[in-house]
Design a protein around this motif. Structure first.
Motif, short mmCIF file in Angstrom:
data_model
loop_
_atom_site.label_atom_id
_atom_site.label_comp_id
_atom_site.label_asym_id
_atom_site.label_seq_id
_atom_site.Cartn_x
_atom_site.Cartn_y
_atom_site.Cartn_z
N TYR A 173 26.47 -37.95 -27.66
CA TYR A 173 27.12 -38.34 -26.41
C TYR A 173 27.22 -37.13 -25.48
CZ TYR A 173 29.17 -42.06 -29.39
OH TYR A 173 29.37 -43.11 -30.26
N TYR B 116 29.64 -36.09 -22.17
CA TYR B 116 30.79 -36.40 -21.35
C TYR B 116 30.97 -35.30 -20.32
CZ TYR B 116 32.39 -39.83 -24.86
OH TYR B 116 32.50 -40.90 -25.71
N LEU C 211 38.03 -37.84 -20.11
CA LEU C 211 36.62 -37.75 -20.45
C LEU C 211 35.84 -38.81 -19.70
CD1 LEU C 211 37.12 -37.27 -24.27
CD2 LEU C 211 36.39 -35.53 -22.65
N PHE D 137 32.38 -40.60 -19.46
CA PHE D 137 31.15 -40.86 -20.21
C PHE D 137 29.93 -40.72 -19.31
CE2 PHE D 137 28.08 -42.71 -22.91
CZ PHE D 137 27.40 -43.69 -22.20
N TYR E 256 24.60 -41.87 -23.80
CA TYR E 256 24.76 -42.03 -25.25
C TYR E 256 23.39 -42.28 -25.86
CZ TYR E 256 25.92 -45.02 -29.38
OH TYR E 256 26.00 -45.60 -30.62
N ASP F 223 21.88 -45.27 -23.66
CA ASP F 223 22.78 -45.94 -22.72
C ASP F 223 23.08 -44.95 -21.60
OD1 ASP F 223 26.04 -47.61 -23.02
OD2 ASP F 223 24.88 -47.02 -21.27
N ARG G 154 26.59 -45.34 -35.89
CA ARG G 154 27.01 -46.01 -34.67
C ARG G 154 28.35 -46.73 -34.79
NH1 ARG G 154 22.58 -50.11 -33.18
NH2 ARG G 154 24.02 -50.51 -31.49
N THR G 155 28.90 -46.80 -36.00
CA THR G 155 30.13 -47.56 -36.14
C THR G 155 31.26 -46.69 -36.67
OG1 THR G 155 29.47 -48.22 -38.36
CG2 THR G 155 28.94 -49.72 -36.56
N ASN G 156 32.22 -46.46 -35.86
CA ASN G 156 33.51 -45.93 -36.29
C ASN G 156 33.54 -44.48 -36.73
OD1 ASN G 156 34.25 -48.58 -35.96
ND2 ASN G 156 34.15 -49.05 -38.14
N SER G 157 32.40 -43.81 -36.81
CA SER G 157 32.46 -42.42 -37.25
C SER G 157 33.11 -41.57 -36.17
CB SER G 157 31.06 -41.90 -37.53
OG SER G 157 30.49 -42.57 -38.61
N PRO G 158 33.93 -40.61 -36.55
CA PRO G 158 34.56 -39.77 -35.53
C PRO G 158 33.54 -38.91 -34.80
CG PRO G 158 35.04 -38.94 -37.73
CD PRO G 158 34.35 -40.25 -37.91
N LEU G 159 33.88 -38.56 -33.58
CA LEU G 159 33.03 -37.69 -32.79
C LEU G 159 33.39 -36.23 -33.06
CD1 LEU G 159 32.36 -40.33 -31.37
CD2 LEU G 159 32.52 -39.10 -29.18
N PHE H 75 32.90 -32.68 -31.29
CA PHE H 75 32.56 -32.12 -29.98
C PHE H 75 32.12 -30.66 -30.09
CE2 PHE H 75 33.89 -35.18 -26.74
CZ PHE H 75 34.60 -36.09 -27.49
N GLY H 76 31.23 -30.29 -29.18
CA GLY H 76 30.92 -28.89 -28.97
C GLY H 76 31.98 -28.26 -28.08
N GLN I 88 40.83 -44.41 -32.62
CA GLN I 88 40.74 -43.02 -33.03
C GLN I 88 41.66 -42.19 -32.14
OE1 GLN I 88 36.60 -41.83 -32.91
NE2 GLN I 88 36.03 -43.23 -34.56
N TYR J 16 42.54 -38.20 -30.86
CA TYR J 16 42.02 -36.86 -30.72
C TYR J 16 43.06 -35.97 -30.05
CZ TYR J 16 37.36 -38.80 -31.65
OH TYR J 16 36.28 -39.43 -32.22
N GLN K 74 41.83 -42.09 -37.72
CA GLN K 74 41.35 -43.41 -37.30
C GLN K 74 42.22 -44.48 -37.93
OE1 GLN K 74 37.20 -45.08 -36.35
NE2 GLN K 74 37.32 -45.17 -38.58
N THR L 180 36.79 -47.93 -30.64
CA THR L 180 35.35 -48.04 -30.92
C THR L 180 34.95 -49.47 -30.65
OG1 THR L 180 35.81 -48.54 -33.24
CG2 THR L 180 35.44 -46.25 -32.66
N TYR M 41 29.07 -49.94 -29.23
CA TYR M 41 29.74 -48.94 -30.06
C TYR M 41 30.15 -47.71 -29.28
CZ TYR M 41 28.11 -52.02 -33.67
OH TYR M 41 27.88 -53.12 -34.44
#
Lengths: 114, 112
Positions: A33, A35, A43, A45, A48, A56, A98-103, A105-106, B33, B35, B48, B92, B98
């Motif tokens: 992603y 941002y 943030l 967007f 993606y 996207d 693509r589902t529910n995993s935490p992001l 960030f750099g 989620q 942050y 989460q 999400t 997603y």
């Protein structure tokens, strides 16, 4: 292990110049992603990427903005003919799927357009 | 499209006081989620929530997901200077390919 790496950390450019911002995601993360965050704001967007699917691009603010992701890994965000309103911190994040995993960030690239 | 409303925008507290931020949606949230973004830093994932009515704790932080999955909250007990920053919630959303639908964030400020 290594986190998300962004470069440069700071970029000062003159109005009208093009800039390229780089993001190296966590190895194996399929989602990436971009941002934008203006000072004290939330943030925004931009774009993606998920695996081999079409990105996207719905958040890109104008056709001066584009992004690529080569080989499903490194991504480059390009801003052409920069304007002062492009000044912000550009954050890249990656996640495992693509589902529910935490992001993750750099540290971001702080872009200043003079 | 789906929106996640987060309030308040700012909260000023004395060190040792409690802090709460709320996220609300008119539609059912998928998974929330949370942050934290320290001043000058980047957002860092805290937790989460997936199930209706779920409550999770991390030391002085308590996270709740509403029974109807239309709201969530983060409560910090006895704030410390290390808690300073902006707290964001994000849903999400399967409806948005997603994408994460982000709240605007609540900035926790400790009064000097």
């Amino acid at each position: 292990g290594a986190g998300v790496s962004q470069s440069p950390s700071n970029k000062v450019t003159e109005k009208g110049k093009d800039v390229e911002l780089r993001c190296d995601p966590i190895s194996g993360h399929t989602a990436l992603y971009w941002y934008r965050q203006s000072l004290g704001q939330g943030l925004e967007f931009l774009i993606y990427f998920q695996g081999n699917s079409a990105p996207d691009k719905s958040g890109l603010p104008s056709d001066r903005f584009s992004a690529e992701r080569t080989g499903g890994s490194v991504s480059t965000l390009t801003i052409q003919r920069t304007q002062q309103e492009d000044s912000a911190v550009y954050l890249c994040a990656s996640s495992a799927d693509r589902t529910n995993s935490p992001l993750h960030f750099g540290n971001g690239t702080r872009l200043t357009v003079t | 499209g789906q929106q996640v409303m987060q309030i308040p925008q700012y909260q000023h507290v004395q060190e040792g006081e409690d802090f709460t931020t709320y996220c609300n949606s008119s539609t059912t949230l998928s998974n929330i989620q949370w942050y934290k973004q320290r001043p000058g830093g980047h957002p860092v994932f805290l937790i989460q929530l997936v199930k209706s009515g779920e409550v999770k704790k991390q030391k002085r932080l308590t996270f709740q997901f509403g029974e109807a999955k239309k709201n969530s909250s983060l409560h910090i007990t006895a704030t410390q200077t290390t808690d300073v920053g902006t707290y964001f919630c994000a849903d999400t959303s399967m409806d948005s390919n997603y994408q994460l639908i982000w709240g605007a964030g609540t900035k926790l400020i400790i009064k000097p």
